[in-house]
Design a protein around this motif. Structure first.
Motif: not given
Length: 203
Positions: A57-80
């Motif tokens: 459960i924590p392994i899957i949550l870590g991958v899900l939340i971490g992956g979404i945060t990683f690419t989402g943050s990079l895209l937000a950085f690129g837009k700003l």
């Protein structure tokens, strides 16, 4: 090395560029948490013992939340940073596509709980998580990026907290929970200041 790089970045960045720097660092935090989850999964591939549901459960949550945060943050950085168009980017059936990705994540996560040693499904969950992070930020305009970054900051805290459960590190659990809670409070405050709801910003 990380401390030196962080210090140089923080000293060189202009105050007007601080939101995108926070976004970039959020992404690094999400990636670090996801890598901890991947490392723990990989450790179990090399020992006779199979991971239990409590471990997966924590392994899957870590991958899900971490992956979404990683690419989402990079895209937000690129837009700003104006590396990408600041205008919302949409396409036909976008919500259906996003819902399909979310469904794939749910099915894949459920399958991994029952079959924790399936590497292709685990890799698919990682891939879809990263795509979902991009799709999460893509349709949001540059003017709303500070709100999105505050929300992603909360996500990075949750990812760190999950990494704490994987590593059985109480300090990481507490620090991650503090960041997660403060990030969502900041998000709500920013939405109120704009006279908009969070759902209005995101959807």
């Amino acid at each position: 090395i990380g401390s030196i790089l962080g210090t140089i970045m923080a000293k060189r960045v202009a105050m007007t560029d601080m939101p995108q720097m926070v976004g970039l660092l959020n992404g690094f935090g999400g990636a670090a948490s996801a890598l901890v989850a991947v490392g723990e999964f990989w450790r179990y591939q090399n020992i006779p013992e199979s991971p239990t549901v409590d471990t997966m459960i924590p392994i899957i949550l870590g991958v899900l939340i971490g992956g979404i945060t990683f690419t989402g943050s990079l895209l937000a950085f690129g837009k700003l940073q104006e590396l990408l168009p600041g205008a919302p980017i949409t396409f036909p059936f976008q919500q259906i596509f996003n819902a399909t990705l979310a469904a794939i994540l749910l099915v894949g996560s459920g399958y991994l709980l029952l079959n924790p040693e399936n590497i292709p499904v685990f890799l698919a969950v990682i891939f879809v998580s990263n795509i979902l992070g991009i799709m999460f930020v893509l349709p949001i305009g540059g003017g709303d990026m500070p709100v999105v970054i505050a929300l992603l900051n909360s996500y990075s805290g949750l990812a760190a907290s999950v990494a704490g459960f994987i590593l059985m590190n109480n300090m990481l659990i507490i620090a991650g929970a503090l960041v997660g809670a403060s990030g969502i409070i900041l998000t709500q405050i920013m939405c109120k200041a704009m006279n908009r709801s969070l759902s209005n910003v995101l959807f």
